[in-house]
Write an enzyme that holds these catalytic residues in place. Structure first.
Site, PDB file in Angstrom:
ATOM      1  N   SER A 129      43.957 102.233  -9.652  1.00 44.75           N
ATOM      2  CA  SER A 129      43.248 101.084 -10.218  1.00 44.75           C
ATOM      3  C   SER A 129      42.315 101.513 -11.358  1.00 44.75           C
ATOM      4  CB  SER A 129      42.517 100.372  -9.087  1.00 44.75           C
ATOM      5  OG  SER A 129      42.379  99.019  -9.402  1.00 44.75           O
TER       6      SER A 129
ATOM      7  N   HIS B 222      48.122  95.831  -3.953  1.00 44.66           N
ATOM      8  CA  HIS B 222      47.297  96.758  -4.736  1.00 44.66           C
ATOM      9  C   HIS B 222      46.629  97.742  -3.773  1.00 44.66           C
ATOM     10  CE1 HIS B 222      44.910  97.693  -8.292  1.00 44.66           C
ATOM     11  NE2 HIS B 222      43.806  97.630  -7.568  1.00 44.66           N
TER      12      HIS B 222
HETATM   13  C1  GTR Z   1      39.796  94.764 -10.611  1.00 37.96           C
HETATM   14  C2  GTR Z   1      40.005  94.965 -12.077  1.00 37.96           C
HETATM   15  C3  GTR Z   1      41.188  95.833 -12.301  1.00 37.96           C
HETATM   16  C4  GTR Z   1      41.202  97.041 -11.392  1.00 37.96           C
HETATM   17  C5  GTR Z   1      40.558  96.819 -10.038  1.00 37.96           C
HETATM   18  C6  GTR Z   1      40.060  98.052  -9.298  1.00 37.96           C
HETATM   19  O1  GTR Z   1      38.832  93.867 -10.299  1.00 37.96           O
HETATM   20  O2  GTR Z   1      40.192  93.709 -12.666  1.00 37.96           O
HETATM   21  O3  GTR Z   1      41.277  96.196 -13.661  1.00 37.96           O
HETATM   22  O4  GTR Z   1      40.634  98.121 -12.025  1.00 37.96           O
HETATM   23  O5  GTR Z   1      39.452  96.013 -10.106  1.00 37.96           O
HETATM   24  O6  GTR Z   1      39.698  99.062  -9.878  1.00 37.96           O
HETATM   25  O7  GTR Z   1      39.982  97.973  -8.088  1.00 37.96           O
END
Ligand code: GTR
Length: 414
Positions: free
Chosen positions: A252, A393
């Site tokens: 992420s 995710h």
């Molecule tokens: C989200 C963000 C993403 C990603 C994620 C993370 O809120 O929009 O770009 O980086 O966080 O890092 O968990």
């Protein structure tokens, strides 16, 4: 008037419809900004790579305004009997001093007992080293942390309650069994993840009465990447580590970070981007899921201020994220997506790996052979590798099984 207002409002609504992805020309990584064709490795390394690196440095991540070396390091804890005797653990604190200020961060290392100099994965964790394993000896960081009640973080302080809570994201035993180690750091020790430039590493490099980075100077992602490079400085001195086989990993926002670390520091032998999305592997010009405007608005501190010029202005970008990935060539690069992680635009992540491939081919390396996405759970593993797995995710055992297998092949690890 109403239609104009609607059009204005719509640019802020995330798009998840492939048929609404704008048509755009993918910038050619093998054509210089002055429209000169890049014909060979020499043209790439002497002309094209430097101009792309300069673009991403000045306009996206920001440059680091000076040098800062490790002032001292200290192995604060070490034990030889971990994971039923298969591994050893080390905790090493690095200290940095400048401008009358000090910061330190601690690298947690797990290394296989039966390997003399182990290849290692290095990557940041989100909630402290003590979350990556259910191991009572891991020191709990005192650094600022984002509150998260389910992890017992209520006063921006990490607590015992979250020991081991993220062990599902770190397949440490699988790494050890494969003869590889892990180095991990709590990212908040290098720079707390908030829009505040008075804390973390930035103030150590301020000049005069500077209060925040200039428009072209480092945001938080560049600061975190800087920390990975300093950890690499340490790993080069650690007798138990094979510093020629350090694979930088991140998930992420920390996947955006692993990419930038791999781009800016060629000592990293390979790079893994796990669900890195916007500002990471995903093509910005697709504007699918998270966009440049959205990310700059939600996390104004991640990129340098100049990147805000491209918010709702992706058309103006003279380069896109496939060219960032190409800067890793010829070193192995793994881009991974998750099916349910549409916010990160899996297709945009895949295409980015595909469009980076011509640069790998200059070096005679194999990348992603076609622009047709593979089915879920069917990895393509060449020097450039890609998979999209089922699920959300996250970082899973499935992801690690692929990374380990691929790293062993690409870096000739026995
Ligand atoms: C989200 C963000 C993403 C990603 C994620 C993370 O809120 O929009 O770009 O980086 O966080 O890092 O968990």
């Amino acid at each position: 008037m109403f239609i104009e207002q609607l059009a204005f409002a719509q640019q802020f609504v995330p798009n998840y419809d492939e048929s609404k992805v704008p048509q755009f020309v993918v910038p050619d990584p093998l054509m210089t900004f002055k429209q000169k064709k890049v014909k060979n490795v020499k043209d790439w390394e002497k002309k094209r790579r430097p101009e792309l690196l300069e673009f991403f440095t000045q306009n996206m991540f920001g440059e680091i305004p000076g040098e800062l070396k490790i002032s001292s390091y200290d192995v604060v804890e070490e034990s030889g009997d971990v994971f039923s005797g298969k591994a050893k653990r080390k905790q090493v604190e690095l200290t940095f001093e400048k401008n009358g200020k000090t910061i330190d961060f601690t690298i947690l290392l797990y290394l296989p007992e039966n390997v003399k100099k182990a290849p290692v994965f290095i990557g940041y964790n989100f909630y402290g080293n003590h979350t990556v394993a259910d191991d009572a000896n891991i020191i709990i960081s005192g650094a600022w942390a984002d509150n998260n009640e389910s992890f017992g973080i209520v006063y921006n302080q990490l607590t015992e309650q979250s020991r081991g809570v993220r062990s599902n994201r770190w397949a440490i035993e699988k790494m050890i069994d494969a003869g590889m180690g892990l180095a991990t750091i709590y990212y908040g020790e290098v720079d707390p993840d908030r829009n505040d430039f008075t804390d973390g590493i930035h103030p150590l490099l301020y000049v005069d009465d500077q209060k925040q980075p200039a428009n072209n100077e480092w945001g938080s992602i560049a600061a975190w990447s800087w920390g990975l490079s300093r950890a690499m400085d340490y790993l080069e001195k650690d007798e138990d580590v094979d510093a020629s086989k350090v694979i930088v990993f991140g998930h992420s926002r920390l996947g955006k970070t692993s990419i930038w670390a791999g781009v800016t520091d060629q000592r990293f032998a390979a790079v893994i981007s796990n669900n890195s999305g916007c500002g990471g592997a995903a093509l910005s010009k697709r504007k699918f899921g998270e966009t440049v405007w959205r990310i700059n608005n939600s996390f104004p501190h991640w990129f340098c201020k100049n990147f805000h010029n491209y918010s709702n202005n992706e058309e103006l970008l003279p380069a896109d994220q496939h060219e960032l990935l190409a800067l890793i060539a010829p070193r192995p690069l793994y881009v991974a997506s998750a099916e349910e992680d549409q916010w990160a635009d899996p297709r945009g992540e895949f295409l980015s790996a595909f469009y980076a491939t011509p640069v790998y081919q200059l070096y005679g390396k194999k990348g992603i052979p076609s622009n047709i996405m593979p089915p879920v759970n069917s990895p393509i593993q060449h020097t450039v590798a890609y998979h999209i797995r089922t699920g959300a995710h996250d970082v899973t055992d499935y992801d690690w099984e692929q990374y380990i297998k691929w790293a062993k092949k690409e870096l000739n690890i026995e």
